[in-house]
Design a protein around this motif. Structure first.
Motif, PDB file in Angstrom:
ATOM      1  N   ASN A   1      -4.754   3.296   3.471  1.00  0.00           N
ATOM      2  CA  ASN A   1      -3.924   4.427   3.885  1.00  0.00           C
ATOM      3  C   ASN A   1      -4.246   5.654   3.055  1.00  0.00           C
ATOM      4  O   ASN A   1      -4.233   5.594   1.829  1.00  0.00           O
TER       5      ASN A   1
ATOM      6  N   PRO B   1       0.532   4.895  -0.617  1.00  0.00           N
ATOM      7  CA  PRO B   1      -0.794   5.194  -0.076  1.00  0.00           C
ATOM      8  C   PRO B   1      -1.866   4.774  -1.075  1.00  0.00           C
ATOM      9  O   PRO B   1      -1.625   4.763  -2.286  1.00  0.00           O
TER      10      PRO B   1
ATOM     11  N   LYS C   1      -6.666   4.925   7.918  1.00  0.00           N
ATOM     12  CA  LYS C   1      -5.400   5.384   8.491  1.00  0.00           C
ATOM     13  C   LYS C   1      -5.018   6.633   7.721  1.00  0.00           C
ATOM     14  O   LYS C   1      -4.880   6.609   6.498  1.00  0.00           O
TER      15      LYS C   1
ATOM     16  N   SER D   1       1.686   3.004   9.150  1.00  0.00           N
ATOM     17  CA  SER D   1       0.492   2.182   8.960  1.00  0.00           C
ATOM     18  C   SER D   1       0.454   1.022   9.954  1.00  0.00           C
ATOM     19  O   SER D   1      -0.591   0.705  10.514  1.00  0.00           O
TER      20      SER D   1
END
Length: 178
Positions: free
Chosen positions: A2, A29, A85, A104
């Motif tokens: 992410n 993240p 992502k 996500s």
């Protein structure tokens, strides 16, 4: 992986709140790119408050810059994005603790995802405002798969309403399946 992308400038109080929202995430993240172009660079105090997964990219403002520099800052972020992502977080939005986790999960199945009726934090009044946007998600509540990056690069040419162009490109639907 992410990646979160945030564009900011001259809004230290908003950015400090976003650091708080980011640290409260159930899924952190792997990479948080903060592209900053304020007249006053981010303070050392705020830099020290950043989590280890945050990277600040300073884009020096130019006299020829448009009033809204979102697209310029997004272009500056593109070469540094490592995640498959990509989730956009703005510094003046509230993000619930499960925001990255949920986005996500949706990006496992969809190329573009977004949340309507986002919660905007109006700093001067210290109040939340819930957007009534159901036609498309704001950029602050949008995520894309890495496969959408070539399209995003094309869409960054134009005014600062990148969110409208993203959602118009995929047919105005709130979710595009891979």
């Amino acid at each position: 992986m992410n990646a979160v992308v945030t564009c900011t400038g001259d809004r230290p109080v908003c950015l400090s709140l976003l650091i708080k929202w980011m640290e409260a995430q159930t899924v952190k993240p792997d990479q948080w790119l903060i592209i900053e172009d304020g007249k006053t660079p981010i303070s050392e105090e705020l830099i020290n408050a950043m989590p280890e997964y945050a990277d600040i990219i300073r884009r020096e403002p130019l006299k020829k810059d448009p009033k809204h520099t979102l697209c310029l800052n997004m272009k500056a972020a593109l070469p540094f994005i490592e995640g498959n992502k990509i989730i956009f977080c703005e510094d003046d939005e509230y993000y619930a603790p499960r925001y990255i986790e949920v986005m996500s999960r949706y990006l496992e199945s969809y190329e573009v995802v977004g949340i309507g009726k986002s919660r905007y934090y109006h700093l001067p009044s210290f109040k939340y405002f819930i957007h009534g946007n159901c036609d498309h998600a704001s950029l602050a509540q949008t995520g894309i798969s890495k496969s959408f990056l070539p399209e995003l690069k094309r869409l960054l040419e134009g005014d600062s309403f990148i969110d409208v162009r993203i959602w118009n490109t995929i047919g105005g639907k709130l979710i595009k399946q891979k």
